[in-house]
Design an enzyme around this catalytic site. Structure first.
Site, PDB file in Angstrom:
ATOM      1  N   ASN A  48      44.781  18.187  16.166  1.00  0.00           N
ATOM      2  CA  ASN A  48      46.182  18.490  16.466  1.00  0.00           C
ATOM      3  C   ASN A  48      47.074  18.415  15.225  1.00  0.00           C
ATOM      4  OD1 ASN A  48      45.585  18.729  19.245  1.00  0.00           O
ATOM      5  ND2 ASN A  48      45.656  16.506  19.437  1.00  0.00           N
ATOM      6  N   HIS A 134      50.354  15.880  31.111  1.00  0.00           N
ATOM      7  CA  HIS A 134      49.462  14.947  30.419  1.00  0.00           C
ATOM      8  C   HIS A 134      49.306  13.631  31.194  1.00  0.00           C
ATOM      9  CE1 HIS A 134      48.222  12.261  27.056  1.00  0.00           C
ATOM     10  NE2 HIS A 134      47.726  13.366  26.539  1.00  0.00           N
ATOM     11  N   SER A 180      49.223  21.097  26.778  1.00  0.00           N
ATOM     12  CA  SER A 180      48.261  20.624  25.783  1.00  0.00           C
ATOM     13  C   SER A 180      46.890  21.265  25.915  1.00  0.00           C
ATOM     14  CB  SER A 180      48.132  19.102  25.856  1.00  0.00           C
ATOM     15  OG  SER A 180      47.637  18.704  27.113  1.00  0.00           O
ATOM     16  N   HIS A 208      53.127  19.318  21.686  1.00  0.00           N
ATOM     17  CA  HIS A 208      52.429  20.445  21.058  1.00  0.00           C
ATOM     18  C   HIS A 208      53.361  21.582  20.641  1.00  0.00           C
ATOM     19  CE1 HIS A 208      48.560  18.645  21.993  1.00  0.00           C
ATOM     20  NE2 HIS A 208      49.138  18.244  23.100  1.00  0.00           N
ATOM     21  N   LYS A 228      50.876  14.548  16.077  1.00  0.00           N
ATOM     22  CA  LYS A 228      50.248  15.870  16.077  1.00  0.00           C
ATOM     23  C   LYS A 228      50.742  16.689  14.885  1.00  0.00           C
ATOM     24  CE  LYS A 228      48.704  15.117  20.626  1.00  0.00           C
ATOM     25  NZ  LYS A 228      49.083  14.825  21.993  1.00  0.00           N
TER      26      LYS A 228
HETATM   27  C1  LIG Z   1      48.873  13.708  22.811  1.00  0.00           C
HETATM   28  C2  LIG Z   1      49.903  13.725  23.849  1.00  0.00           C
HETATM   29  C3  LIG Z   1      50.657  12.587  24.141  1.00  0.00           C
HETATM   30  C4  LIG Z   1      50.347  11.260  23.517  1.00  0.00           C
HETATM   31  O1  LIG Z   1      50.817  11.181  22.213  1.00  0.00           O
HETATM   32  P1  LIG Z   1      50.167  10.114  21.231  1.00  0.00           P
HETATM   33  O2  LIG Z   1      51.177   9.965  20.164  1.00  0.00           O
HETATM   34  O3  LIG Z   1      48.875  10.668  20.775  1.00  0.00           O
HETATM   35  O4  LIG Z   1      49.983   8.856  22.025  1.00  0.00           O
HETATM   36  C5  LIG Z   1      51.670  12.694  25.044  1.00  0.00           C
HETATM   37  N1  LIG Z   1      51.922  13.858  25.685  1.00  0.00           N
HETATM   38  C6  LIG Z   1      51.213  14.955  25.451  1.00  0.00           C
HETATM   39  C7  LIG Z   1      51.541  16.211  26.170  1.00  0.00           C
HETATM   40  C8  LIG Z   1      50.172  14.929  24.538  1.00  0.00           C
HETATM   41  O5  LIG Z   1      49.432  16.012  24.319  1.00  0.00           O
END
Ligand SMILES: *Cc1c(COP(=O)(O)O)cnc(C)c1O
Length: 377
Positions: A48, A134, A180, A208, A228
């Protein structure tokens, strides 16, 4: 065997039988979207780090310098002695970028999502989530004690139906800006209109989208991650001054946890600077995703994520293994991360990829799965 170990072993055996057992694979990510695994160097399409910032020399240097100046860890919760001027600079920058009054940095995106909903709603209230949201958005919703409902994916009319059915109380609506595992975009304007009519507060999760997809209308609650496209670690919420001040006081996953390591904060600040100075990075990731989706006759990519739906978990795993043998790292995504029967290869593009790498993946996918990737021009 103890009852504890027997329990764990039986659970694992069941996962194994369904091709749903997961394991960790030590990976050494290298610059240029490369990754070393088990002695093999692979071109990774499973990261990511969309803008290639996690391995940017200036981002790495900022982290090192922050360790020299501030130490390796924050030492305490932000509300005790773990606060730094770095965190305030980062929050001011995030608020500015998101067009919000204020921002609060959390330990991660997951921690942000498990803290936000319970601060705003509780028993007698409602949380309505897009069904493809998510896992950590669902976790926060359940933790709040409010009634949890889902609405059909990207369907404002169905959100309207869910909101109309509520009997009093406050209501939160949750969606991702860019989904995601599907890479498609939420209709934020329409969701906001429905929320205005139904007196619900919209939270958008921009994990994202940030740095890649031009922001649509602004929800009153904009959360996201620094893990990400920003390439580092941490989460955030942007909103009004009042909402952010309430979070500082009441969001348990902010109050009762240690502040982020200063190196994370400084690296994120450096990454945000590069993100703004070089918008072509995000554009490049998007262009490569579109090159891939066009070549394989898939729906046009709207973000840096292109799903190639395979169906059964076992078939997705096999395809991933075959790609790995050809030098590509494209991890299979299986239930429960995605709905049953929609196991997929989630192909993620980055500014660090070049056209040659993408074209080689296109050729390999056509070769391995002509029935899925055969509708090429
Ligand atoms: C990856 C993700 C998270 C979590 O974020 P982190 O900083 O990795 O804990 C939250 N929401 C979505 C939609 C994600 O893809």
């Amino acid at each position: 065997m103890s009852t504890l170990d027997a329990f764990a072993a039986a659970k694992l055996a069941r996962l194994e039988a369904q091709s749903l057992r997961r394991d960790l694979a030590p990976t050494h990510r290298l610059p240029g979207a490369l990754a070393r695994r088990a002695g093999q160097t692979l071109v990774s399409f499973s990261c990511n780090d969309y803008l290639g910032l996690s391995r940017h020399p200036r981002v790495e240097a900022a982290a090192k310098q922050a360790i020299d100046e501030w130490g390796a860890g924050a030492g305490a919760s932000r509300l005790v002695t773990g606060d730094t001027s770095l965190a305030h600079r980062l929050e001011a920058e995030l608020a500015r970028l998101k067009g919000a009054e204020a921002a609060l940095v959390f330990g991660s995106g997951y921690l942000a999502n498990v803290g936000i909903a319970p601060t705003l709603v509780g028993a007698g209230d409602l949380v309505a989530l897009d069904e493809l949201s998510h896992a950590c958005m669902f976790a926060g919703a359940r933790l709040s004690g409010a009634t949890v409902a889902t609405f059909a994916h990207n369907d404002p009319r169905d959100l309207d139906r869910v909101l109309q059915a509520r009997r009093g109380g406050r209501a939160l609506a949750l969606t991702e800006t860019v989904f995601s595992m599907d890479g498609d975009l939420a209709p934020i304007d329409d969701l906001l209109a429905v929320c205005a009519r139904g007196d619900a507060w919209l939270i958008t999760d921009d994990a994202h989208g940030f740095g890649l997809v031009a922001p649509q209308a602004r929800a009153p609650l904009q959360m996201g991650t620094l893990s990400k496209a920003v390439g580092v670690y941490g989460g955030y919420l942007c909103g009004s001054r009042a909402v952010i001040d309430l979070m500082k006081n009441r969001a348990r996953s902010f109050v009762y946890t240690t502040g982020l390591p200063p190196a994370c904060l400084a690296a994120a600040l450096a990454a945000l600077e590069i993100m703004q100075a070089e918008p072509e990075r995000g554009a490049r990731a998007l262009t490569l995703a579109q090159r891939f989706s066009r070549a394989l006759g898939l729906p046009a990519a709207q973000s840096a994520i292109v799903p190639v739906i395979v169906g059964e978990a076992q078939a997705a795993l096999r395809m991933s293994q075959q790609l790995e043998e050809r030098g590509f790292l494209v991890v299979a995504i299986r239930p429960p991360t995605v709905p049953a029967g929609t196991a997929r290869l989630r192909v993620a593009f980055s500014a660090a990829h070049d056209e040659t790498q993408v074209d080689a993946l296109i050729a390999a996918m056509r070769d391995l799965a002509p029935s899925i990737c055969g509708a090429a021009p």
